[in-house]
Design an enzyme around this catalytic site. Structure first.
Site, PDB file in Angstrom:
ATOM      1  N   GLU A  71     107.252 -36.185 -10.354  1.00 23.35           N
ATOM      2  CA  GLU A  71     108.601 -36.158 -10.913  1.00 23.35           C
ATOM      3  C   GLU A  71     109.549 -37.117 -10.189  1.00 23.35           C
ATOM      4  O   GLU A  71     109.897 -36.877  -9.028  1.00 23.35           O
ATOM      5  CB  GLU A  71     109.166 -34.737 -10.825  1.00 23.35           C
ATOM      6  CG  GLU A  71     110.557 -34.576 -11.398  1.00 23.35           C
ATOM      7  CD  GLU A  71     111.072 -33.151 -11.292  1.00 23.35           C
ATOM      8  OE1 GLU A  71     112.072 -32.841 -11.979  1.00 23.35           O
ATOM      9  OE2 GLU A  71     110.481 -32.348 -10.541  1.00 23.35           O
TER      10      GLU A  71
ATOM     11  N   GLU B 175     114.130 -26.144 -16.755  1.00 21.50           N
ATOM     12  CA  GLU B 175     114.457 -26.079 -15.330  1.00 21.50           C
ATOM     13  C   GLU B 175     115.964 -26.304 -15.248  1.00 21.50           C
ATOM     14  O   GLU B 175     116.434 -27.417 -15.054  1.00 21.50           O
ATOM     15  CB  GLU B 175     113.700 -27.130 -14.527  1.00 21.50           C
ATOM     16  CG  GLU B 175     113.858 -26.895 -13.024  1.00 21.50           C
ATOM     17  CD  GLU B 175     113.339 -28.039 -12.181  1.00 21.50           C
ATOM     18  OE1 GLU B 175     112.448 -27.811 -11.356  1.00 21.50           O
ATOM     19  OE2 GLU B 175     113.844 -29.170 -12.353  1.00 21.50           O
TER      20      GLU B 175
END
Length: 270
Positions: A153, A247
């Site tokens: 990420e 998220e």
């Protein structure tokens, strides 16, 4: 595309962008009640989750496991793949491998986000990038052995000074010849770093393996100023059929964030 929602089991991460907290049992039940397809779990370590218990929870609620995060490796254990200390880097690798082993039992990937670290405090940028590339190369091999993938990420500039854009992540992964490491496209981080979210997704193409579905202010989708329609169109263009995982900050509370997320998901994905 499928929907997912986050569950954090890490007390040290409280206040962070996770919808549900503390209880895997309650998180799975509430995720199912809201209509999500899957959960994304952030444990303190691999040994904090009993695979049999998790399997039962998922089966009982008709859920899948979208991914397992390694963030506790940094937040709780202060482990980084780019630490100037070689012993710390080895411990970080072992921690990530243990999470990968857990996730692979559910055909799910592990996520590397904050554990990638940053340069400074005893390590130069070239050294940090070399450490990161070396670690990802080793973990790529481990993912191949497990028959799964690892998610890497890119984070915004306030969280790391290494890799901030999808394009930079593609360059890194191409450079090390990674075949089993995919990119996690987090729409919140992208809102800060990318000139155009849809173009960044198109350019990364099949390298994208997971999406964090968050608005510009890191709240639930629909509570900021991100235009999600071009983003979804770009994902469709590249053939993405994975998860859009929330998220996001649990504001004003977890249930409201979950309801807002699934409502926006159904509106733009169908």
């Amino acid at each position: 595309m499928l929907s997912a929602v986050t569950i954090s089991l890490v007390p040290e991460a409280r206040g962070g962008p996770f919808v549900y907290w503390d209880s895997l049992t309650d998180g799975c039940r509430e995720a199912a009640e809201r209509g999500f397809d899957a959960v994304e779990v952030f444990p303190p370590g691999a040994d904090a989750i009993d695979p049999r218990e998790l399997r039962t929870l998922l089966d009982d609620h008709g859920l899948s496991l979208a991914a397992v995060g390694t963030g506790a490796g940094w937040v709780k254990h202060k482990l980084s793949l780019t630490s100037p200390d070689g012993a710390v880097r080895e411990k970080a690798l072992a921690f990530v491998r243990s999470i990968m082993d857990l996730a692979a039992q559910f055909d799910a990937p592990a996520i590397i986000g904050s554990m990638q670290g940053r340069w400074g405090d005893g390590v130069t940028k070239p050294e940090a990038l070399r450490h990161l590339g070396h670690a990802l190369f080793k973990l790529d091999t481990h993912a191949a052995d497990l028959g799964t993938v690892l998610l890497y990420e890119p984070l915004n500039r306030y969280e790391t000074n290494l890799i901030n854009t999808l394009g930079d992540a593609v360059t890194l992964l191409t450079g090390i010849g990674a075949e089993h490491v995919k990119i996690l496209a987090d729409l919140y981080h992208m809102n800060i770093e990318e000139a155009n979210l849809a173009d960044a997704i198109r350019n990364a193409g099949p390298r994208i393996g997971h999406v964090h579905f968050a608005d510009s202010n890191r709240r639930a989708a629909g509570l900021g100023h991100t235009n999600f329609l071009p983003v979804i169109s770009a994902l469709v263009e590249i053939g993405y059929a994975g998860y859009l995982s929330a998220e996001v900050l649990p504001l004003p509370d977890s249930d409201t964030a979950a309801r807002q997320t699934i409502a926006t998901f159904r509106q733009i994905v169908g």
